[in-house]
Design an enzyme around this catalytic site. Structure first.
Site, short mmCIF file in Angstrom:
data_model
loop_
_atom_site.label_atom_id
_atom_site.label_comp_id
_atom_site.label_asym_id
_atom_site.label_seq_id
_atom_site.Cartn_x
_atom_site.Cartn_y
_atom_site.Cartn_z
CD GLU A 128 -1.97 -2.29 1.33
OE1 GLU A 128 -0.86 -2.65 1.76
OE2 GLU A 128 -2.91 -3.09 1.13
CG HIS A 162 -10.75 -6.80 7.86
ND1 HIS A 162 -9.75 -7.21 8.70
CD2 HIS A 162 -10.28 -6.98 6.61
CE1 HIS A 162 -8.72 -7.63 7.99
NE2 HIS A 162 -9.02 -7.50 6.72
#
Lengths: 320, 315
Positions: free
Chosen positions: B181, B250
């Protein structure tokens, strides 16, 4: 590679000397309180950027670290506006809002001046990506300090550059210390450029105290990258004479070590070469030196006479 | 004994599935582990394995039936073979005769449901389709626009948002990245500084935390620190917010975090219509935009505008 002309030799000499005189003046202005914040000087490292820039093409891009004054000067940018930026004036390269560490000149393809160690490496890789995307045959040179070579995003960027064969030349300016921590105490293994080998990126060590070695290596590496073979890493061995920043007394190293490097001063190397080749006499070089002192002094005067940004500028350039 | 095979939930957000293909026929014997059907979920087409053993007594849906709710019976398996007949037609006829009244009713109501859903499909598109269509429309108009992220190309998007983009635009502009990322976000920021318009897909915004330095210190602040010289036309997008049963890492909402950062614009569409209008405005905006999609809303259907210049102004 084309042989250096007499003009090239003199250009190298005056650019390196200009960086040194500029940095000495910056040091003085910092001491007088005219430059605030952080200020990292390039003294001792002049051969690195001047050497690399002798090989650059007009539309190539550059991204560097916060130790960027020398990079701006070598790029041929106006020393007046660089000094204005250091002193926070509205006519500085970043309108007084970037300061010493964050200078940019988009028209000269100079993309900073980045204050976060390592962050410039994915960014430079993205600029290289754009050159490839646009098929424009230009390359991006990304400078990396030895300290950043322990930062994870550097390796993420290396992986992407190698995977996608991006025209990215990485130049590690190994000045032996990341702030006060020596490379030996920060990096496991030897030779920082070898860290690219894991990604299949070729690289080599270059003597950064000798501008001619830098030119030769940067030329070869630049051609390799421009030919579409992917990234390349130059680890340029250099040394900063001053501390990490203006507030650093550099007590983590010995005077003997500093003297050793000063004895192989990169500007003296060029001077000796010019005298040896009879390109110019000592007297002529002294004249160049005096002109540079005047130029830098007038840049400082220009900056100090310039206006600070207005308060309302705090709220501009947040959004376009 | 008859065992019902139910439409399985094959992703945390799946509420219904489409029956793409039967790999067994009525009367056939199945063993545990045999693949019996292909089901298209909200994210991908998946194979369904038999868990129980027996003979296929009845397939309750036809190939091509869509929007079958999770947990609805799709087939019946019997422990014993109902007939010794070798003629499959006879078997089916026999099977149909033996069908209970309840199953007939169930079938009829399911058919009715499917018909209704199909009609709705013709008038409305889902949130994920609205987002995908907008990306494609802007990519057709402007060659500077490209998309990169994990699984956006060959896999067709972890949430199927980028389905079909690779086929249309090719690997130069629809780019699979490694799980990296910070690297690919910083790379995209550099590309935006240099004049391209990247759309960065985070598989979920939870992973944008890996790259938050590049989003805030590089993307959001460089315009200011360069005295207005270097802008960053970039869209960071992906699912954000509460998700179903995936625990704290999440299932979190970043709208407040990012809204605190000068230099960023933060959007969160709630319908397919405003997803189209806002995303198009985001892609055309010269500033970095955080585009927070709600994972649970991806399947939400609604009216959209088919004007490919339709934008919704921010604020």
């Amino acid at each position: 590679m084309k042989k250096l002309s007499k003009i090239d030799h003199l250009k190298i000499y005056s650019n390196m000397l200009k960086i040194r005189r500029f940095e000495e003046r910056s040091s003085q202005l910092y001491g007088m309180g005219h430059i605030g914040g952080f200020c990292h000087l390039y003294i001792g490292q002049e051969a690195v950027v001047v050497g690399v820039l002798m090989t650059i093409k007009k539309n190539d891009s550059v991204v560097t670290t916060y130790r960027d004054h020398g990079h701006m000067i070598a790029r041929g940018l106006d020393v007046k506006r660089i000094m204005s930026e250091l002193t926070g004036r509205a006519n500085g390269y970043s309108a007084g809002k970037g300061g010493s560490m964050h200078m940019f000149s988009k028209e000269n393809n100079f993309y900073g001046g980045h204050g976060i160690v390592g962050a410039q490496v994915p960014i430079g890789t993205g600029i290289a990506f754009t050159h490839k995307y646009n098929s424009d045959k230009n390359i991006c040179r990304t400078y990396i300090g030895d300290g950043a070579m322990n930062n994870g995003q550097v390796f993420e960027a290396f992986n992407l550059a190698a995977l996608w064969k991006l025209p990215s030349l990485y130049i590690i300016e190994n000045n032996k210390y990341g702030m006060g921590t020596s490379v030996d105490r920060a990096a496991a293994g030897s030779d920082l450029y070898k860290r690219g080998e894991a990604f299949g990126i070729k690289g080599e060590i270059v003597d950064g105290m000798n501008v001619y070695s830098v030119i030769k290596a940067a030329n070869k590496a630049g051609e390799y990258v421009r030919s579409g073979k992917g990234p390349y890493i130059l680890e340029v061995q250099t040394y900063r004479y001053r501390g990490h920043s203006m507030s650093d007394p550099a007590k983590y190293r010995t005077k003997a070590e500093l003297e050793k490097y000063k004895n192989s001063d990169p500007i003296e190397v060029v001077k000796n070469e010019i005298i040896k080749k009879k390109i110019a006499s000592n007297k002529e070089l002294e004249k160049i030196g005096k002109e540079i002192i005047e130029e830098v002094k007038s840049a400082a005067d220009f900056a100090l006479e310039s206006n600070f940004p207005e308060n309302k500028e705090l709220y501009t350039d947040v959004y376009l | 004994m008859t065992i019902e095979i139910l439409m399985p939930a094959l992703s945390p957000t799946m509420t219904e599935g489409n029956l793409t293909k039967w790999l067994v026929s009525e009367g056939q014997e199945v063993k545990a582990g045999d693949i019996i059907a292909e089901i298209e979920t909200d994210k991908a087409t998946m194979e369904v394995e038999a868990v129980d053993e027996g003979f296929v007594e009845k397939l309750l849906f036809k190939e091509g039936d869509v929007n079958i709710p999770v947990n609805k019976p799709i087939a019946l398996i019997s422990g014993e073979q109902k007939t010794k007949s070798k003629n499959i037609k006879d078997e089916i006829e026999l099977g149909e005769k033996q069908e209970s009244k309840e199953i007939k009713e169930l079938n009829q109501s399911q058919d009715q449901q499917v018909k209704e859903d199909v009609i709705i499909d013709n008038e409305h598109i889902s949130m994920r389709e609205a987002i995908r269509d907008t990306i494609a429309e802007e990519m057709r108009k402007d060659k500077k626009v490209f998309i990169l992220g994990e699984e956006v190309a060959e896999y067709q998007g972890a949430y199927k948002v980028t389905q079909g983009l690779l086929e249309e635009f090719g690997e130069k502009r629809v780019i699979d990245t490694p799980i990296s990322e910070q690297g690919f976000t910083g790379l995209a920021v550099g590309a935006a500084f240099k004049g391209l318009t990247p759309i960065v897909e985070f598989m979920t915004f939870n992973f944008s935390m890996q790259a938050i330095d590049q989003i805030i210190n590089s993307a959001a602040k460089t315009l200011y620190m360069s005295g207005g010289q270097i802008n960053c036309p970039i869209v960071f997008r992906g699912p954000n917010g509460a998700a179903s049963q995936v625990a704290a890492q999440h299932s979190q909402d970043f709208s407040s975090w990012y809204s605190h950062v000068p230099g960023l614009k933060v959007l969160a569409p709630s319908t397919p219509l405003n997803a189209k209008g806002l995303l198009r405005a985001a892609i055309r905006d010269p500033n970095p935009v955080i585009f927070l999609e709600n994972e649970i809303l991806y399947g939400l259907k609604g009216e959209v505008s088919y004007d490919d210049d339709f934008t919704i102004p921010f604020g």
